[in-house]
Design a protein around this motif. Structure first.
Motif, short mmCIF file in Angstrom:
data_model
loop_
_atom_site.label_atom_id
_atom_site.label_comp_id
_atom_site.label_asym_id
_atom_site.label_seq_id
_atom_site.Cartn_x
_atom_site.Cartn_y
_atom_site.Cartn_z
N ALA A 4 0.93 -1.14 0.12
CA ALA A 4 -0.06 0.07 -0.14
C ALA A 4 1.00 1.07 0.16
N GLU A 5 0.62 2.04 -0.88
CA GLU A 5 1.53 3.36 -1.08
C GLU A 5 0.37 4.61 -1.01
N ASN A 6 0.58 5.48 -0.14
CA ASN A 6 -0.09 6.87 -0.14
C ASN A 6 -1.84 6.25 -0.49
N LEU A 7 -2.30 5.40 0.21
CA LEU A 7 -3.51 4.76 0.13
C LEU A 7 -4.64 5.67 1.01
N ASN A 8 -5.55 6.45 0.20
CA ASN A 8 -6.63 7.09 0.77
C ASN A 8 -8.03 6.42 0.36
N ILE A 9 -8.67 6.16 1.46
CA ILE A 9 -9.93 5.51 1.23
C ILE A 9 -11.26 6.21 1.70
N TYR A 10 -12.03 6.39 0.74
CA TYR A 10 -13.39 7.16 1.02
C TYR A 10 -14.71 6.53 1.03
N TYR A 11 -15.49 7.22 1.86
CA TYR A 11 -16.93 7.03 1.56
C TYR A 11 -17.51 8.08 0.97
N ASP A 12 -17.85 8.25 -0.24
CA ASP A 12 -18.20 9.40 -0.93
C ASP A 12 -17.12 10.74 -0.60
N SER A 13 -17.28 11.62 -0.04
CA SER A 13 -16.22 12.75 0.30
C SER A 13 -15.60 12.55 1.46
N GLU A 18 -6.41 7.82 5.45
CA GLU A 18 -5.54 9.17 4.82
C GLU A 18 -4.11 8.69 4.61
N ASP A 19 -3.56 8.56 3.23
CA ASP A 19 -2.00 8.52 3.16
C ASP A 19 -1.38 7.22 3.93
N VAL A 20 -1.95 6.13 3.65
CA VAL A 20 -1.53 4.95 4.52
C VAL A 20 -0.27 4.17 3.66
N THR A 21 1.02 4.06 4.10
CA THR A 21 1.74 3.39 3.18
C THR A 21 2.54 2.00 4.00
N PHE A 22 2.28 0.89 3.48
CA PHE A 22 2.79 -0.44 4.26
C PHE A 22 3.18 -1.54 3.46
N GLY A 56 -4.43 6.00 -4.75
CA GLY A 56 -3.09 5.37 -4.27
C GLY A 56 -3.08 3.99 -4.83
N LYS A 57 -1.87 3.62 -4.41
CA LYS A 57 -1.57 2.22 -5.15
C LYS A 57 -1.81 1.16 -3.83
N LEU A 58 -2.62 0.08 -4.10
CA LEU A 58 -2.60 -1.09 -3.33
C LEU A 58 -2.89 -2.43 -4.38
N LEU A 59 -1.79 -3.22 -3.93
CA LEU A 59 -1.69 -4.49 -4.61
C LEU A 59 -1.52 -5.80 -3.65
N VAL A 60 -2.42 -6.57 -4.03
CA VAL A 60 -2.54 -7.91 -3.38
C VAL A 60 -1.68 -9.05 -4.10
N PHE A 61 -0.76 -9.39 -3.82
CA PHE A 61 -0.01 -10.48 -4.73
C PHE A 61 0.21 -9.97 -6.28
#
Ligand code: ATP
Length: 236
Positions: A4-13, A18-22, A56-61
């Motif tokens: 996960a790189e600079n991951l932002n997750i939303y419910y509408d607005s 916010e900005d999670v990287t791991f 943001g980036k989110l990759l699973v395998f």
């Protein structure tokens, strides 16, 4: 593995994460910790490919979660099985395999029955295979749901609060099944929890979030008073 790189997750607005990287390596077990409303379930459901409002980036395998769903099993916090439908434990487990194969059957194919029995054996519940799910104890139900999640042979297992609402002895049983999954299967496991104590032996990594990433590392790195206090307030 999960990236996960600079991951932002939303419910509408509304930005719930916010900005999670791991990064999590294959075979590792991650405990996801944070106070009420921190975004634990939101992050887990997004990694499961069940919530697609993110940037943001989110990759699973190596794939976006929605494309990796065939190798992911997700066990929600409270199961959505209608207990008035009189399913047996073995049938609940078999549902996991049937669902992944996109099959709807009125009788369970032999091969799936065999796999389901094996999964029940793995969680130590083969003897209750024909008992009604609704009649099982809380700990047994959770173990049947773990068997259901395992029967499709996932590479990633996501468990949302697997210990909540269990009495202490049921907790011990469920923790020992999760430890067995970690030690015997090589499956990558993510577990959300309010209380890491029963699970610290199992967790290779701990992630503490409160909308943003507060800390990520080994249990020794993260479970320090000064870090925990930042999120939960002074320890009494
Ligand atoms: P808890 O420990 O209480 O289960 P959590 O850490 O799992 O909390 P989430 O359930 O992910 O937190 O919620 C994170 C935030 O997103 C909260 O502010 C919540 O109100 C909001 N939220 C969750 N689900 C939705 C939804 N379907 N629509 C809008 N907002 C939501």
């Amino acid at each position: 593995m999960i990236i996960a790189e600079n991951l932002n997750i939303y419910y509408d607005s509304y930005k719930a994460i916010e900005d999670v990287t791991f990064e999590l390596n294959t075979g590792e077990t991650l405990l996801l910790l944070g106070p009420n409303g921190a975004g634990k379930t939101t992050l887990l459901r997004t990694i499961a490919g069940l919530h697609e409002e993110y940037k943001g980036k989110l990759l699973v395998f190596g794939k976006p979660p929605v494309k990796a769903r065939d190798v992911i099993s997700y066990v929600p916090q409270s199961h959505s099985l209608n207990e008035r439908v009189p399913l047996k434990a073995i049938e609940v487990v078999a549902m996991g395999a049937l669902y992944k194969k996109g099959l709807v059957h009125f009788s369970i194919p032999k091969e799936i029955l065999k796999e389901s029995e094996k999964a029940l054996e793995f969680v130590g519940l083969r003897r209750i295979r024909d008992k009604r799910f609704a009649e099982l104890s809380g700990g047994q139900k959770q173990r049947v749901l773990l068997a259901r999640a395992l029967v499709s042979k996932p590479k990633l297992l996501l468990l949302d609060e697997p210990l909540s609402a269990l009495d202490p002895s049921a907790r011990v049983e469920v923790v020992s099944v999760i430890a067995k999954i970690k030690h015997e299967t090589g499956i990558t496991v993510l577990i959300t929890t309010h209380d890491p104590n029963p699970l610290t032996e199992i967790g290779d990594k701990i992630m503490l979030i409160n909308r943003r990433l507060i800390a990520f590392g080994t249990p020794e790195d993260v479970l320090k008073d000064e870090i925990i206090t930042k999120v939960y307030g002074p320890l009494s």
